[in-house]
Design a protein around this motif. Structure first.
Motif, PDB file in Angstrom:
ATOM      1  N   ALA A 119       0.831  -1.213   0.000  1.00  0.00           N
ATOM      2  CA  ALA A 119       0.000   0.000   0.000  1.00  0.00           C
ATOM      3  C   ALA A 119       0.861   1.257   0.000  1.00  0.00           C
ATOM      4  O   ALA A 119       0.604   2.215  -0.738  1.00  0.00           O
ATOM      5  N   LEU A 120       1.919   1.264   0.848  1.00  0.00           N
ATOM      6  CA  LEU A 120       2.777   2.447   0.936  1.00  0.00           C
ATOM      7  C   LEU A 120       3.605   2.626  -0.332  1.00  0.00           C
ATOM      8  O   LEU A 120       3.835   3.758  -0.772  1.00  0.00           O
ATOM      9  N   ASP A 121       4.059   1.502  -0.927  1.00  0.00           N
ATOM     10  CA  ASP A 121       4.777   1.615  -2.202  1.00  0.00           C
ATOM     11  C   ASP A 121       3.873   2.201  -3.281  1.00  0.00           C
ATOM     12  O   ASP A 121       4.286   3.044  -4.088  1.00  0.00           O
ATOM     13  N   GLN A 122       2.607   1.755  -3.269  1.00  0.00           N
ATOM     14  CA  GLN A 122       1.643   2.293  -4.230  1.00  0.00           C
ATOM     15  C   GLN A 122       1.446   3.793  -4.009  1.00  0.00           C
ATOM     16  O   GLN A 122       1.351   4.572  -4.954  1.00  0.00           O
ATOM     17  N   ASN A 123       1.382   4.170  -2.730  1.00  0.00           N
ATOM     18  CA  ASN A 123       1.176   5.592  -2.415  1.00  0.00           C
ATOM     19  C   ASN A 123       2.371   6.427  -2.865  1.00  0.00           C
ATOM     20  O   ASN A 123       2.212   7.542  -3.376  1.00  0.00           O
ATOM     21  N   ILE A 124       3.578   5.864  -2.673  1.00  0.00           N
ATOM     22  CA  ILE A 124       4.781   6.588  -3.107  1.00  0.00           C
ATOM     23  C   ILE A 124       4.780   6.774  -4.629  1.00  0.00           C
ATOM     24  O   ILE A 124       5.059   7.850  -5.148  1.00  0.00           O
ATOM     25  N   GLN A 128       4.726  10.257  -6.642  1.00  0.00           N
ATOM     26  CA  GLN A 128       5.743  10.562  -7.651  1.00  0.00           C
ATOM     27  C   GLN A 128       5.100  10.877  -9.001  1.00  0.00           C
ATOM     28  O   GLN A 128       5.523  11.792  -9.704  1.00  0.00           O
ATOM     29  N   HIS A 129       4.081  10.101  -9.338  1.00  0.00           N
ATOM     30  CA  HIS A 129       3.366  10.336 -10.584  1.00  0.00           C
ATOM     31  C   HIS A 129       2.703  11.716 -10.580  1.00  0.00           C
ATOM     32  O   HIS A 129       2.762  12.468 -11.572  1.00  0.00           O
ATOM     33  N   GLU A 130       2.073  12.071  -9.452  1.00  0.00           N
ATOM     34  CA  GLU A 130       1.444  13.391  -9.338  1.00  0.00           C
ATOM     35  C   GLU A 130       2.483  14.501  -9.402  1.00  0.00           C
ATOM     36  O   GLU A 130       2.244  15.552 -10.011  1.00  0.00           O
ATOM     37  N   LEU A 131       3.654  14.240  -8.784  1.00  0.00           N
ATOM     38  CA  LEU A 131       4.716  15.244  -8.820  1.00  0.00           C
ATOM     39  C   LEU A 131       5.230  15.454 -10.244  1.00  0.00           C
ATOM     40  O   LEU A 131       5.413  16.590 -10.693  1.00  0.00           O
ATOM     41  N   LEU A 132       5.445  14.349 -10.951  1.00  0.00           N
ATOM     42  CA  LEU A 132       5.908  14.452 -12.337  1.00  0.00           C
ATOM     43  C   LEU A 132       4.871  15.136 -13.214  1.00  0.00           C
ATOM     44  O   LEU A 132       5.201  15.969 -14.064  1.00  0.00           O
ATOM     45  N   ASN A 133       3.586  14.779 -13.003  1.00  0.00           N
ATOM     46  CA  ASN A 133       2.531  15.432 -13.772  1.00  0.00           C
ATOM     47  C   ASN A 133       2.471  16.928 -13.477  1.00  0.00           C
ATOM     48  O   ASN A 133       2.255  17.751 -14.372  1.00  0.00           O
ATOM     49  N   GLY A 134       2.673  17.264 -12.195  1.00  0.00           N
ATOM     50  CA  GLY A 134       2.671  18.684 -11.822  1.00  0.00           C
ATOM     51  C   GLY A 134       3.813  19.429 -12.475  1.00  0.00           C
ATOM     52  O   GLY A 134       3.629  20.551 -12.980  1.00  0.00           O
TER      53      GLY A 134
END
Length: 491
Positions: A119-124, A128-134
């Protein structure tokens, strides 16, 4: 220091909470506990958690209600459901509330640790995906801002030569909105005479050094009906730089052509400056030639005048040749006047510049012209308390008379001539079209009701020796001399 994931354990059994807290802390997590729904909501408000382990059955509110609160207020927090009363209905309700996982008590601690880690790996990965998209969105906004803020026209074409993007500069330069051109062929904005020249360049397929650089073209502005907008000219001169867009790097084989990227820079001002420089060089050459001719012509006139004066000394005033000698002297004076004008045009002469009342000068010239051309009606409007100007009176008189004669020739059946003087104050904006500084001026306007001038004549009226008259009717010197006079006296 590496980031330590935070986990909230929500269960009404203190021994279960404490055991799980110890287990998670020993494996590198920061765990906190809550023994009720109310306490869980307080913990969530106090800190930010990456994961919540929530029991379904709680004394004050159900685990599903706690999940609803988490989804509403803390959507970044993942939830793993723990329950000793596992049912299909309970599992469906949990999954509908976006539970990451569903564990049935009792469960193996190793199993719990695997589920927590996943779960935590998925959250990370999600963060990261949201950060890259941002970052990608920010970069895209920055580049879009730079492209739209550019004064140059930036465009892309598809392989068929149709616009897929045009930046905002197209509207200020040509009057089109970018959205109007998307889907249209590039030839829709290329000046008709330049379409063949633009072919394979505006829609360039080459890249690198072989791509188009510095190609000069003309683009068509947008017209509203049959009339151009006020800022438009017949065409916009641009310098083009373009290259092909491919799916692979230059040099690789089997590339797919995606279209063309291009930049069109407005060079109207540059072309205007080039034309002004060419005109200045032309005027300088003509001025040099005129000065040389005037100098030699002046020497001839002095010889004629000297010999005429010697002949006049030997005869009486009633001699039959006396009047002819007097006429020769008058012609010599007219020739000397023409010489002074040529020297003035060549900037080698000296004008007699002195304070002048323009109203008086205009009135004298108008009366003299009006007496000889009765068919022309002259209307005068003079500025009261007009400012004195520094001018050469004889040169201004000649310019006025020449303008009057031109007006008369443009009104062969008679007409009206309007003359107006007024005091004006010019600022930095007003003087841009003129070679003058800001300050107080006297404006003289001469208007007639003649046939007017076509566009070609308007473009050439200040060219040296240009005329619309027949050969035997002389040249139009007035505007040329007036231009030279105004610049010299302003200096």
């Amino acid at each position: 220091m590496s980031y330590i994931p935070k986990v909230l354990i929500v269960d009404d059994e203190p021994r279960m909470c404490n055991s799980l807290k110890t287990l998670l802390n020993d494996h590198g997590y920061e765990a906190k506990t809550a023994y009720s729904g109310k306490e869980a909501i307080e913990r969530l408000a106090e800190d930010s958690f990456d994961l919540a382990l929530v029991d379904i059955v709680m004394p004050d509110m159900s685990g599903h209600e706690i999940m609803d609160h988490i989804n509403s207020e803390y959507p970044a927090t993942l939830v793993i459901v723990m329950t000793g009363h596992a049912t299909l209905e309970s599992a469906v309700k949990s999954l509908r509330r976006w539970a990451y996982d569903y564990l049935r008590k009792p469960f193996d601690f190793e199993q719990l640790l695997r589920r927590v880690k996943n779960a935590l790996d998925q959250n990370i990965l999600k963060k990261q995906h949201e950060l890259l998209n941002g970052k990608l969105e920010l970069t895209e906004r920055q580049y879009r801002f730079l492209v739209n803020a550019s004064p140059d026209i930036i465009y892309t074409l598809n392989p068929e030569g149709e616009f897929t993007f045009v930046n905002g500069a197209i509207e200020s330069l040509l009057g089109y909105k970018g959205s109007e051109l998307v889907g249209k062929h590039y030839t829709s904005i290329v000046f008709e005479d330049d379409i063949d020249k633009a072919k394979n360049h505006f829609n360039e397929r080459r890249t690198g050094r072989r791509a188009t650089h510095g190609l000069e073209l003309r683009l068509k502005p947008k017209y509203n009906g049959n009339q151009p907008r006020s800022f438009e000219a017949r065409h916009l001169a641009i310098e083009l730089k373009s290259m092909g867009i491919y799916d692979r790097a230059v040099g690789q084989k089997d590339k797919e052509f995606y279209g063309t990227y291009g930049v069109a820079r407005d060079i109207t001002d540059r072309e205007r400056l080039k034309a002004q420089l060419l005109q200045a060089q032309k005027m300088e050459a003509i001025g040099t030639l005129a000065g040389g001719i005037a100098h030699d012509f002046n020497n001839l006139l002095m010889g004629i005048e000297g010999r005429t004066s010697l002949m006049a000394l030997d005869i009486d005033s009633d001699h039959p040749h006396a009047k002819h000698l007097k006429a020769i002297e008058d012609m010599v004076k007219k020739g000397a006047t023409l010489t002074r004008q040529l020297l003035g045009f060549a900037r080698r002469g000296k004008y007699e510049v002195k304070p002048t009342d323009l109203n008086d000068l205009v009135e004298k010239c108008s009366e003299m012209f009006g007496r000889t051309k009765k068919e022309i009606r002259i209307y005068k409007k003079y500025q009261e308390e007009i400012w004195m100007v520094e001018a050469d009176q004889s040169q201004i008189e000649q310019v006025l008379l020449n303008l009057y004669v031109n007006a008369w020739q443009a009104m062969p059946d008679g007409g009206n001539l309007y003359i107006k003087t007024e005091n004006v104050t010019l600022d930095e904006t007003d003087i841009k079209p003129f070679r003058a500084g800001p300050g107080n001026y006297v404006k003289l306007s001469v208007t007639d009701t003649g046939v007017g001038m076509d566009e070609e004549t308007q473009r050439r009226i200040f060219d040296p020796f240009f005329t619309t008259k027949e050969m035997h009717r002389g040249q139009d010197w007035d505007l040329l001399l007036f231009t030279a006079l105004s610049r010299i006296m302003a200096a």
